[in-house]
Design a protein around this motif. Structure first.
Motif, mmCIF file in Angstrom:
data_model
loop_
_atom_site.group_PDB
_atom_site.id
_atom_site.type_symbol
_atom_site.label_atom_id
_atom_site.label_comp_id
_atom_site.label_asym_id
_atom_site.label_seq_id
_atom_site.Cartn_x
_atom_site.Cartn_y
_atom_site.Cartn_z
ATOM 1 N N TRP A 2 35.089 45.988 36.553
ATOM 2 C CA TRP A 2 34.572 45.289 37.445
ATOM 3 C C TRP A 2 35.115 45.240 38.941
ATOM 4 O O TRP A 2 36.372 45.906 38.994
ATOM 5 N N LEU A 12 29.748 39.619 45.814
ATOM 6 C CA LEU A 12 29.096 40.135 44.762
ATOM 7 C C LEU A 12 30.033 40.747 43.553
ATOM 8 O O LEU A 12 31.041 41.506 44.217
ATOM 9 N N ARG A 13 30.217 40.487 42.427
ATOM 10 C CA ARG A 13 31.064 40.843 41.438
ATOM 11 C C ARG A 13 30.079 41.994 40.684
ATOM 12 O O ARG A 13 29.026 41.492 40.106
ATOM 13 N N ALA A 23 25.849 43.842 35.145
ATOM 14 C CA ALA A 23 25.665 42.471 35.733
ATOM 15 C C ALA A 23 26.181 42.629 37.248
ATOM 16 O O ALA A 23 26.908 43.496 37.876
ATOM 17 N N GLU A 25 26.912 39.668 39.950
ATOM 18 C CA GLU A 25 27.245 38.026 39.915
ATOM 19 C C GLU A 25 27.413 37.787 41.427
ATOM 20 O O GLU A 25 27.968 38.332 42.207
ATOM 21 N N PHE A 29 31.896 32.830 41.342
ATOM 22 C CA PHE A 29 31.859 33.609 39.953
ATOM 23 C C PHE A 29 32.088 32.781 38.865
ATOM 24 O O PHE A 29 33.271 31.945 38.774
ATOM 25 N N ARG A 32 34.336 34.341 32.754
ATOM 26 C CA ARG A 32 33.905 34.955 31.704
ATOM 27 C C ARG A 32 35.188 35.395 30.558
ATOM 28 O O ARG A 32 36.025 35.853 31.152
ATOM 29 N N PRO A 118 20.380 39.539 34.733
ATOM 30 C CA PRO A 118 21.984 39.553 34.825
ATOM 31 C C PRO A 118 22.170 40.647 36.105
ATOM 32 O O PRO A 118 23.419 40.717 36.373
ATOM 33 N N GLY A 140 20.409 32.822 42.515
ATOM 34 C CA GLY A 140 21.587 32.691 43.366
ATOM 35 C C GLY A 140 21.133 31.780 44.621
ATOM 36 O O GLY A 140 21.980 31.855 45.682
#
Length: 157
Positions: A2, A12-13, A23, A25, A29, A32, A118, A140
């Protein structure tokens, strides 16, 4: 693997697994359990960041990335249909349901699948709006949805 990039809609991830984007994200965040290692030089992460930057600069209208969103068969069908909504276009939840061979009454189920997408932006769930043309829920947040739609069409909601 990532990485995190800056964008007009906030940080944004980007997450890849086994050679595909899994994904995107929005910040803040969620934690996870397994994300893997951060790798700002991974070729697919670099290419995803490049294509997103081109999209935000209005130089890219269609992404060309290997995608592997994780979801149910129904969610996969909805997400595939979202990919058919063109840049600068919108569709209602009912229209998406109809395109999937269901009645417009299935719009709620489409909305739930849409909200679990996702890979937002690349899988353009922001292009789905209410039947009356209004902006409705977006994972979002509505300000991000509005910004993305304005970016693509200069429409003001």
């Amino acid at each position: 693997m990532w990485t995190v990039i800056e964008s007009p809609v906030g940080d944004l991830r980007l997450v890849v697994h086994e050679g595909a984007l899994t994904a995107i994200e929005f910040a803040p965040f969620a934690e996870r359990h397994v994300l893997g290692e951060r790798d700002d030089t991974h070729p697919l992460l670099v290419e995803t960041a490049r294509q997103l930057a081109a999209y935000f600069d209005r130089d890219l209208k269609e992404f060309e990335l290997p995608l592997a969103p994780v979801g149910s068969d129904f969610q996969q069908r909805v997400w595939a249909e979202l990919g058919r909504i063109g840049y600068g276009e919108t569709a209602s939840y009912g229209q998406v349901a109809t395109r999937l061979g269901m009645t417009a009454a299935a719009s709620r189920a489409v909305g739930l699948a849409n909200g679990r997408n996702p890979i937002p932006i690349v899988v353009p769930c922001h292009r789905v709006i209410g039947a009356n043309g209004t902006l409705t829920g977006y994972a979002g947040g509505l300000p991000r949805k509005q910004l993305l739609l304005e970016l693509e069409s200069d429409a003001l909601f």
